[in-house]
Design a protein around this motif. Structure first.
Motif, short mmCIF file in Angstrom:
data_model
loop_
_atom_site.label_atom_id
_atom_site.label_comp_id
_atom_site.label_asym_id
_atom_site.label_seq_id
_atom_site.Cartn_x
_atom_site.Cartn_y
_atom_site.Cartn_z
N ARG A 257 10.51 -19.07 -14.15
CA ARG A 257 9.69 -19.46 -15.09
C ARG A 257 10.35 -20.59 -16.09
N ARG A 259 10.97 -23.76 -16.07
CA ARG A 259 10.21 -24.89 -16.33
C ARG A 259 9.06 -24.90 -17.17
N ALA A 260 8.43 -23.64 -17.13
CA ALA A 260 7.19 -23.35 -17.92
C ALA A 260 7.50 -22.67 -19.18
N GLN A 274 1.82 -19.65 -20.08
CA GLN A 274 2.43 -20.69 -19.58
C GLN A 274 1.77 -21.24 -18.21
N ASN A 275 2.00 -22.39 -17.92
CA ASN A 275 1.43 -23.08 -16.70
C ASN A 275 2.04 -22.56 -15.44
N ARG A 276 1.18 -21.80 -14.99
CA ARG A 276 1.94 -20.89 -13.73
C ARG A 276 2.00 -21.78 -12.56
N ALA A 277 1.57 -23.06 -12.43
CA ALA A 277 1.91 -23.97 -11.43
C ALA A 277 3.20 -24.58 -11.49
N LEU A 278 3.86 -24.32 -12.85
CA LEU A 278 5.22 -24.74 -12.92
C LEU A 278 6.36 -23.59 -12.62
N TRP A 279 5.83 -22.55 -12.26
CA TRP A 279 6.52 -21.40 -11.66
C TRP A 279 7.40 -21.89 -10.51
N ASP A 280 8.58 -21.56 -10.17
CA ASP A 280 9.23 -22.07 -9.02
C ASP A 280 8.93 -20.80 -8.03
N PRO B 110 14.38 -28.98 -13.31
CA PRO B 110 13.82 -29.05 -14.50
C PRO B 110 14.66 -29.97 -15.47
N VAL B 113 14.33 -33.91 -15.71
CA VAL B 113 13.14 -34.53 -16.25
C VAL B 113 13.50 -35.21 -17.42
#
Lengths: 438, 116
Positions: A257, A259-260, A274-280, B110, B113
């Motif tokens: 998580r 990044r989110a 959190q934007n779950r699309a950012l979860w690795d 990340p 970025v």
């Protein structure tokens, strides 16, 4: 100029070799001298020799073997010279003639080190995390001996002065020697207790990096990675311990998580927003695999397996609304029995609130009111405020949000809480409708 | 930091490359797992399908093929603290595997970025 450049390059290479090899070398030497403090000093001597010689001679083909050979030679010299250690030499000689490691020439110290080193590394982990040491010392020793970090790096990561860390290490080594802590992996009941201490140290290192609110963010992300690496190494060394896999699973999923977790201006973003699309996905998959390994080993799940299962439940939900709160609440209930703590109770309250409504959750939170350890914990009034708001008790909710805002040291979070307090105030004035329950 | 390590087909071996690749990867996985740095690994089928998108039209073709020696046959994603560590580990991989060729490329995360 070019020479300086190559010198710098070689130093960077030595640094890399050292980090990769430190644990193996210290562990191997510790088996020889039966003293991790001394083993670490000898390994440092070998490192100094490398720093002196490699810029001239170039990095050897097998740098790890080179360092180990120098370390061994220093160990033998040291043992021969040092009166205090003479007895140890005798012991070693005796062990080699009579012990299971025999078969080689009794005086041949080399033979000891030709055996697989994995067991030695496991012994090193258990010794560095020995309960005779205070927790900060365990952390420092683990990072230094198993991670190959310098005292300076440890100091920067933990935001303490370097001499403090150096002193911690020195004192820890002395404590281990004076207490006569054996270089071994404990068996039976003691094993579980000691393993818990090892896992605690690794998770503490992870959290120090993960919950970073100050300092050099990059250094602290490295701390997370270091903890994950240590966890993975440990899982390879002790593959039958479910809790080790549980801890790895927990750290992998939490790391997924990263990044989110923060917004554009560095503000923390709560899990459900959190934007779950950012979860690795890769880390999530690795976390699930580790959790599966833990579950396959059977037995009642320990605290790390349970926390990993909770993290996995969140990871499985495609969006926040799809979260299986009933399952999460059930997992928190088991966790609260197995490893009770006020923070677990508070988390359980949140899950119960989502699964079965705010009224039941408020009961759990109210039971925590007098808890001294949560006195300055902003999440207690924050959670309580949220539940009161959902129950339509806006006036009380406002007071709680204001209290939470006063307790947090994080500015964006404070802003968010004050906003909620204001919204509660407005709702209170426009007169109570029935609660906006879940 | 994450690094993608790729092994390329040197074109020299013509017999049972799959089995050899298997053994190589096995040794590599063990070494990297012991170090706790391996995130993912896999072998790739050298027969690639090429996809081109141009002017809104997507074309799928079976060829033309890349030179054999440029075809990536296996990959590993590793996480290390520095580039030097990745190179050091790569050297170990090749000391296990023997002859061959490959590349190491940084995978941005990340922390790379801008403004993060």
């Amino acid at each position: 100029m070019t020479t300086a450049e190559t010198n710098r390059e070689i130093h960077r290479r030595i640094d890399a070799v050292w980090r990769l090899e430190a644990a193996r070398i210290i562990a191997g030497l510790a088996r020889l001298v039966r003293d991790v403090g001394l083993a670490e000093e000898l390994a440092q001597d070998a490192l100094v020799a490398a720093l002196e010689q490699w810029p001239e001679s170039g990095v050897p083909d097998n740098p790890g073997a080179w360092l180990m050979a120098v370390g061994k030679r220093r160990a033998v010299d040291r043992i021969r010279r040092d009166q205090r250690l003479e007895r140890k030499l005798e012991e070693i000689g005796h062990r080699m003639e009579t012990g299971p490691e025999s078969g080689a020439d009794g005086a041949d110290v080399e033979a000891v080190l030709d055996d697989p080193i994995e067991d030695d590394i496991l012994r090193l982990v258990f010794t560095a995390c020995h309960p005779v040491l205070p927790t900060p010392a365990r952390v420092a020793l683990t990072l230094r001996m198993l991670g190959g970090l310098t005292t300076d790096e440890i100091a920067r990561a933990f935001l303490v002065p370097e001499p403090t860390v150096a002193q911690r290490v020195v004192r820890a080594k002395r404590t281990l020697a004076e207490a006569g802590v054996p270089f071994e992996v404990p068996e039976g009941e003691e094993r579980a207790a000691r393993l818990a201490s090892v896992l605690e140290v690794i998770y503490l290192i992870f959290n120090e990096g993960y919950a970073a609110t100050a300092g050099d963010a990059l250094v602290r992300t490295d701390l997370c990675r270091e903890a994950l690496r240590l966890g993975r190494v440990l899982a390879g060394l002790a593959p039958k311990e479910a809790e080790v896999h549980g801890l790895v699973a927990l750290m992998e999923i939490q790391a997924s998580r990263s990044r989110a977790r923060t917004g554009p201006s560095g503000e923390p973003v709560p899990l459900l927003d959190q934007n779950r699309a950012l979860w690795d996905r890769l880390h999530i998959r690795r976390g699930f695999a580790a959790l599966l390994r833990a579950e396959k080993l059977g037995g009642p799940p320990g605290p790390y397996v349970l926390q990993a299962a909770i993290a996995a439940s969140h990871a499985q939900a495609a969006d926040a609304e799809e979260t299986d709160w009933a399952r999460i609440a059930a997992l928190y209930e088991i966790l609260a029995q197995r490893a009770p703590s006020p923070v677990v109770e508070l988390n359980r309250a949140v899950a119960v609130g989502m699964a079965r409504g705010p009224a039941e959750a408020l009961g759990i939170v109210d039971a925590l009111a007098g808890e001294p350890s949560l006195k300055r914990y902003h999440l207690l009034p924050s959670v309580r405020g949220d539940l009161l708001f959902k129950l339509g008790r806006f006036g009380e909710a406002r007071t709680e949000f204001e209290r939470a805002a006063a307790l947090t040291r994080n500015a964006p979070e404070r802003a968010l809480l004050l906003e909620r307090a204001e919204a509660s105030g407005r709702a209170a004035e426009s007169r109570p409708r029935s609660g906006r329950g879940v | 930091m994450q690094f993608l390590m790729m092994t390329t087909d040197t074109g020299s071996e013509t017999t049972a490359p799959d089995e050899k690749l298997h053994a190589e990867m096995g040794a590599f996985i063990e070494e990297m797992s012991k170090a706790g740095v391996l995130l993912a690994t896999g072998g790739l089928d050298p027969r690639a399908v090429h996809i081109t998108s141009s002017g809104g039209k997507v074309t799928v073709t079976d060829g033309p093929y890349t030179e054999a020696k440029e075809v990536v046959v296996g990959f590993a994603l590793i996480e290390t603290r520095t580039e030097e560590e990745a190179i050091e580990l790569s050297k170990r991989f090749w000391s296990i595997v023997g002859d061959g060729a490959g590349t190491i490329q940084r995978v941005f995360g990340p922390e790379d970025v801008p403004g993060a």
